[in-house]
Design a protein around this motif. Structure first.
Motif, PDB file in Angstrom:
ATOM      1  N   SER A  29      30.131  28.019   0.076  1.00 10.18           N
ATOM      2  CA  SER A  29      28.985  28.325   0.934  1.00 10.18           C
ATOM      3  C   SER A  29      28.047  29.318   0.260  1.00 10.18           C
ATOM      4  O   SER A  29      26.811  29.170   0.316  1.00 10.18           O
ATOM      5  N   ALA A  30      28.626  30.331  -0.396  1.00 10.21           N
ATOM      6  CA  ALA A  30      27.791  31.314  -1.090  1.00 10.21           C
ATOM      7  C   ALA A  30      27.011  30.673  -2.221  1.00 10.21           C
ATOM      8  O   ALA A  30      25.823  30.987  -2.436  1.00 10.21           O
ATOM      9  N   ILE A  31      27.634  29.745  -2.970  1.00 10.53           N
ATOM     10  CA  ILE A  31      26.938  29.066  -4.068  1.00 10.53           C
ATOM     11  C   ILE A  31      25.808  28.202  -3.537  1.00 10.53           C
ATOM     12  O   ILE A  31      24.700  28.173  -4.099  1.00 10.53           O
ATOM     13  N   LEU A  32      26.044  27.482  -2.434  1.00 12.15           N
ATOM     14  CA  LEU A  32      25.000  26.648  -1.850  1.00 12.15           C
ATOM     15  C   LEU A  32      23.815  27.479  -1.385  1.00 12.15           C
ATOM     16  O   LEU A  32      22.649  27.103  -1.592  1.00 12.15           O
ATOM     17  N   VAL A  33      24.100  28.625  -0.764  1.00 12.39           N
ATOM     18  CA  VAL A  33      23.019  29.499  -0.317  1.00 12.39           C
ATOM     19  C   VAL A  33      22.222  30.021  -1.518  1.00 12.39           C
ATOM     20  O   VAL A  33      20.987  30.070  -1.488  1.00 12.39           O
ATOM     21  N   PHE A  34      22.920  30.390  -2.591  1.00 13.58           N
ATOM     22  CA  PHE A  34      22.236  30.883  -3.797  1.00 13.58           C
ATOM     23  C   PHE A  34      21.347  29.800  -4.398  1.00 13.58           C
ATOM     24  O   PHE A  34      20.193  30.065  -4.781  1.00 13.58           O
ATOM     25  N   ILE A  35      21.865  28.565  -4.500  1.00 14.23           N
ATOM     26  CA  ILE A  35      21.069  27.464  -5.065  1.00 14.23           C
ATOM     27  C   ILE A  35      19.842  27.201  -4.198  1.00 14.23           C
ATOM     28  O   ILE A  35      18.730  26.967  -4.700  1.00 14.23           O
ATOM     29  N   LEU A  36      20.019  27.249  -2.873  1.00 14.18           N
ATOM     30  CA  LEU A  36      18.892  27.010  -1.974  1.00 14.18           C
ATOM     31  C   LEU A  36      17.820  28.083  -2.140  1.00 14.18           C
ATOM     32  O   LEU A  36      16.620  27.780  -2.240  1.00 14.18           O
ATOM     33  N   LEU A  37      18.234  29.344  -2.205  1.00 14.25           N
ATOM     34  CA  LEU A  37      17.268  30.426  -2.383  1.00 14.25           C
ATOM     35  C   LEU A  37      16.572  30.342  -3.743  1.00 14.25           C
ATOM     36  O   LEU A  37      15.361  30.592  -3.852  1.00 14.25           O
ATOM     37  N   ALA A  38      17.340  29.990  -4.789  1.00 12.69           N
ATOM     38  CA  ALA A  38      16.738  29.852  -6.118  1.00 12.69           C
ATOM     39  C   ALA A  38      15.719  28.716  -6.137  1.00 12.69           C
ATOM     40  O   ALA A  38      14.652  28.827  -6.752  1.00 12.69           O
ATOM     41  N   GLY A  39      16.032  27.602  -5.454  1.00 15.59           N
ATOM     42  CA  GLY A  39      15.087  26.492  -5.390  1.00 15.59           C
ATOM     43  C   GLY A  39      13.817  26.860  -4.659  1.00 15.59           C
ATOM     44  O   GLY A  39      12.713  26.502  -5.085  1.00 15.59           O
ATOM     45  N   ILE A  40      13.952  27.576  -3.546  1.00  9.85           N
ATOM     46  CA  ILE A  40      12.769  28.013  -2.795  1.00  9.85           C
ATOM     47  C   ILE A  40      11.916  28.960  -3.636  1.00  9.85           C
ATOM     48  O   ILE A  40      10.689  28.856  -3.676  1.00  9.85           O
ATOM     49  N   THR A  41      12.571  29.884  -4.352  1.00 11.27           N
ATOM     50  CA  THR A  41      11.841  30.819  -5.207  1.00 11.27           C
ATOM     51  C   THR A  41      11.104  30.089  -6.318  1.00 11.27           C
ATOM     52  O   THR A  41       9.936  30.380  -6.611  1.00 11.27           O
ATOM     53  N   ALA A  42      11.783  29.121  -6.954  1.00  6.94           N
ATOM     54  CA  ALA A  42      11.140  28.355  -8.025  1.00  6.94           C
ATOM     55  C   ALA A  42       9.944  27.567  -7.497  1.00  6.94           C
ATOM     56  O   ALA A  42       8.905  27.468  -8.158  1.00  6.94           O
TER      57      ALA A  42
END
Length: 212
Positions: free
Chosen positions: A25-38
């Motif tokens: 769950s933590a990895i998915l949240v990190f990937i989602l936030l990184a995608g939004i930032t990019a």
């Protein structure tokens, strides 16, 4: 009468949850936030391609044929100078150009050898003019090209294409893009007659196609 037995609850408390599930769950949240930032950075800093246009042209030699033991009769010598305006319309990104070269074609056949150009750095929202001199040496061409060039000179209108090659990269604040290949085509109609040397009129205002 036998006493009833108390059943123990099998429900797990949140603190006893599977650690692997929490990690996923933590990895998915990190990937989602990184995608939004990019995506936000791309929308804010996304650069547009530069704009090239030809301002003036000077012809010092155009299709002068030579015939000797060393140079075949279908070789022509052309010397030209172009003033090209390069505009960087990006308000947030500067551009660095590298491995630049330029040559001239007539009916899709080169009539000057590729000439290297110096690297160029362009600030954001700015314009710079370059004036390369191209040609000067014999270039082998087909007989049809040599004859067509002579005919157009006699008529007084010559269609030429200036080609510029190289690569570029963008810089937006601390962010650098990868290097991109660049191919620029500037199609021109020149009012050029045989024996005329120096500045020649551009028939129209030729803008250039830029592929990146």
């Amino acid at each position: 009468m036998p006493q009833g037995t108390t059943k123990r609850s099998t429900a797990m408390s949140p603190s006893a949850a599977n650690p692997a599930r929490l990690l996923c769950s933590a990895i998915l949240v990190f990937i989602l936030l990184a995608g939004i930032t990019a995506l936000i950075l791309y929308l804010v800093y996304r650069p547009s391609r530069p704009h090239f246009s030809v301002l003036s042209t000077a012809i010092y030699q155009l299709g002068n044929g030579t015939a000797s033991a060393a140079v075949p009769a279908t070789a022509i010598t052309t010397t030209m100078q172009f003033t090209v305006l390069i505009r960087n319309t990006n308000e947030r990104a500067s551009i660095r150009y590298d491995r630049l070269s330029a040559y001239v074609t007539y009916h899709d056949q080169a009539i000057t050898a590729p000439a290297p150009l110096p690297p160029l750095y362009q600030e954001r929202d700015s314009a710079v003019a370059v004036s390369p001199v191209l040609g000067g040496g014999p270039v082998p061409v087909s007989g049809d090209i040599a004859a067509g060039l002579m005919t157009d000179e006699a008529y007084g209108v010559v269609a030429l294409r200036l080609v510029m090659l190289g690569r570029l990269r963008y810089k937006s604040g601390p962010f650098h893009s990868a290097w991109y290949g660049m191919y620029v085509r500037c199609d021109m109609l020149l009012g050029a007659k045989k024996g005329v040397s120096g500045q020649v009129p551009l028939l129209g205002t030729p803008d250039c196609d830029v592929d990146i």
